[in-house]
Design an enzyme around this catalytic site. Sequence first.
Site, PDB file in Angstrom:
ATOM      1  N   ASP A  10       0.828  -1.217   0.000  1.00 49.85           N
ATOM      2  CA  ASP A  10       0.000   0.000   0.000  1.00 49.85           C
ATOM      3  C   ASP A  10       0.857   1.258   0.000  1.00 49.85           C
ATOM      4  OD1 ASP A  10       1.033  -0.253   2.509  1.00 49.85           O
ATOM      5  OD2 ASP A  10      -0.863  -0.041   3.589  1.00 49.85           O
ATOM      6  N   HIS A  15      24.527   2.424 -18.211  1.00 43.37           N
ATOM      7  CA  HIS A  15      23.439   2.789 -17.312  1.00 43.37           C
ATOM      8  C   HIS A  15      23.617   2.130 -15.950  1.00 43.37           C
ATOM      9  CE1 HIS A  15      20.607   3.825 -20.930  1.00 43.37           C
ATOM     10  NE2 HIS A  15      21.480   4.770 -20.672  1.00 43.37           N
ATOM     11  N   ASP A  59      26.973  10.346 -13.696  1.00 43.19           N
ATOM     12  CA  ASP A  59      25.977  10.910 -14.614  1.00 43.19           C
ATOM     13  C   ASP A  59      24.718  11.120 -13.779  1.00 43.19           C
ATOM     14  OD1 ASP A  59      24.024  11.427 -16.521  1.00 43.19           O
ATOM     15  OD2 ASP A  59      24.814   9.990 -17.967  1.00 43.19           O
ATOM     16  N   ASP A  73      21.200  17.567 -16.898  1.00 45.69           N
ATOM     17  CA  ASP A  73      21.863  16.300 -17.218  1.00 45.69           C
ATOM     18  C   ASP A  73      23.366  16.555 -17.334  1.00 45.69           C
ATOM     19  OD1 ASP A  73      22.412  13.715 -17.958  1.00 45.69           O
ATOM     20  OD2 ASP A  73      21.273  13.758 -19.836  1.00 45.69           O
ATOM     21  N   HIS A  81      27.064   4.990 -28.079  1.00 44.62           N
ATOM     22  CA  HIS A  81      25.864   5.812 -27.992  1.00 44.62           C
ATOM     23  C   HIS A  81      26.053   7.090 -28.810  1.00 44.62           C
ATOM     24  CE1 HIS A  81      27.772   8.646 -25.116  1.00 44.62           C
ATOM     25  NE2 HIS A  81      28.268   7.576 -24.508  1.00 44.62           N
ATOM     26  N   HIS A  96      21.111  14.328 -26.938  1.00 40.32           N
ATOM     27  CA  HIS A  96      19.662  14.140 -27.035  1.00 40.32           C
ATOM     28  C   HIS A  96      18.984  15.426 -26.605  1.00 40.32           C
ATOM     29  CE1 HIS A  96      19.637  13.779 -22.617  1.00 40.32           C
ATOM     30  NE2 HIS A  96      20.632  12.903 -22.735  1.00 40.32           N
ATOM     31  N   HIS A 155      15.315  12.765 -21.561  1.00 36.70           N
ATOM     32  CA  HIS A 155      15.320  12.501 -23.006  1.00 36.70           C
ATOM     33  C   HIS A 155      14.032  13.120 -23.527  1.00 36.70           C
ATOM     34  CE1 HIS A 155      18.089   8.786 -22.274  1.00 36.70           C
ATOM     35  NE2 HIS A 155      18.738   9.923 -22.251  1.00 36.70           N
ATOM     36  N   GLU A 201      27.611  14.868 -25.159  1.00 37.69           N
ATOM     37  CA  GLU A 201      28.142  13.878 -24.222  1.00 37.69           C
ATOM     38  C   GLU A 201      28.906  12.733 -24.895  1.00 37.69           C
ATOM     39  OE1 GLU A 201      25.137  11.241 -22.477  1.00 37.69           O
ATOM     40  OE2 GLU A 201      23.599  12.518 -23.346  1.00 37.69           O
ATOM     41  N   TYR A 261      34.673   3.856 -23.678  1.00 40.13           N
ATOM     42  CA  TYR A 261      34.474   2.794 -22.702  1.00 40.13           C
ATOM     43  C   TYR A 261      35.310   1.602 -23.152  1.00 40.13           C
ATOM     44  CZ  TYR A 261      30.584   5.982 -22.394  1.00 40.13           C
ATOM     45  OH  TYR A 261      29.833   7.131 -22.330  1.00 40.13           O
ATOM     46  N   ARG A 278      33.025   9.604 -19.667  1.00 38.25           N
ATOM     47  CA  ARG A 278      31.996  10.365 -20.385  1.00 38.25           C
ATOM     48  C   ARG A 278      32.021  11.781 -19.832  1.00 38.25           C
ATOM     49  NH1 ARG A 278      28.250   7.051 -19.998  1.00 38.25           N
ATOM     50  NH2 ARG A 278      26.904   7.778 -18.303  1.00 38.25           N
ATOM     51  N   GLU A 305      29.666  15.273 -20.147  1.00 37.96           N
ATOM     52  CA  GLU A 305      28.364  15.711 -20.658  1.00 37.96           C
ATOM     53  C   GLU A 305      28.004  17.082 -20.116  1.00 37.96           C
ATOM     54  OE1 GLU A 305      23.768  14.026 -20.856  1.00 37.96           O
ATOM     55  OE2 GLU A 305      25.150  13.295 -19.307  1.00 37.96           O
TER      56      GLU A 305
END
Length: 480
Positions: free
Chosen positions: A62, A268, A285, A296, A379, A383, A390, A422, A426, A443, A445
């Site tokens: 609940d 991710h 990130d 972002d 990638h 974006h 996104h 970004e 890797y 990365r 960004e």
Amino acid sequence: MNTTNPPTVPAAPRAAADPLPGPDGGAALYRERRERVLAAMRARGGGVALVPTASEALRNRDADYPYRHDSYFYYLTGFTEPDALLVLDANAGDGQPAAILFCRAKNPERETWDGFRFGPDAARETFGFDAAFPIDERDARVPQLIANRPALHYALAASNGFDTQVRGWLDAVRAQSRSGVTAPSAAYDLLPVLDDMRIVKDAHELSVMRRAAQISALAHRRAMAACRPGIREYELEAELLYAFRKHGAQGPAYGSIVAAGANACVLHYPAGNASARDGDLVLIDAACELNGYASDITRTFPANGRFTPAQRELYDIVLAAQQAAIDATRAGVDFEAPHQAAVRVLAQGLLDTGIIDRARFASVDDVIAERAYARFYMHRTGHWLGMDVHDAGDYRERDANLPADATPPWRTLRPSMTLTIEPGLYVRAADDVPERYWDIGIRIEDDAIVTATGCELITRDVPVEAAEIEALMQDAQRRA
């Protein structure tokens, strides 16, 4: 948490002098957006638009997940309560309401448990609707509102539940056909209209996004300063979340990625309990949401405050790729231009370091043609950014004159579009990769607002140059 059988306790009355909290940016902002939608509907022949907000979602038993409104609904209303529906009637005549809200009724008992509700009357006045009704009257009133209208406009096939509701309302209208009542004979997807509006930000949106970017940058600086060998990923996430809330943001705009060492090669990766070891890089990130708008940011930094030579070599390649993409971001170019600029720099860097075998590829053009870089950079470079991290908006132009099997061209950038920039690399451990680069994930960004001559980076309150990152971290270590 006890949420069963709440007692009947009336809420304390709100003082007459205490103003109701209005929509962020003012009601006129959202009325103007609704008028733009109504104008687009009239240009297509009229009809009725239906825009629901998100429902509350059960987390377990609940207990619900923290509620977050639907972005399209909020864009047109500024209203953040659940259980609401916006109806726009492009065929409303003089004296008839064109913008109608359905929302939860006032309920002192539930407000004691769940908090303040506007109710229809206060919502109509505060948010500038022509009419407002309790949500419990939706199934009775919506068929009346769509009857004898030429078309429905809503997010076609976006939600099975809402599609079922719409079919029920249409069936209720069709049941009156012997009385001369007609149901809408056409249905149009409303999202392309809203996406085209949302993709170009207005002054209020840009102001909120700049502030969100500042808060997120402060959070990244805090995490960098707190980082030491041995710190766990979730401890760094806690630094971020504290800064978001302390500076006024509602919370994170998306699940924070805090990745130490080889975990940074997982795109991710959620913040876990791994420790940052001496010599590891840490990739974060993460960014906040402020008043419905996302930021972002990604930064990569050494856990001990000093890049190794191999880490610095790859970091500088990614930073150069980002700068190339930044230089390519301006009004009049297509959305793909920044990505192409970044890929060329990354491909050259992969050749120069020997991560891509120079004996197999004679030039950067060969690397790009065969997508050999994609093993290490899988990638895209950016974006859209806005209410959603996104954000809404097509990346390619919609051209009805193109053949059905043709690929539309990339969308052209316009002033006040917002996007991320970004690039990354890797490099997982592998026999065909020089060992000094194993398990390095990087990365970088930033968020950019497109201008006529370039772009405005709104997230640079956190360092991006390797030497500046080292200086910030080493200063924090000295002060500790």
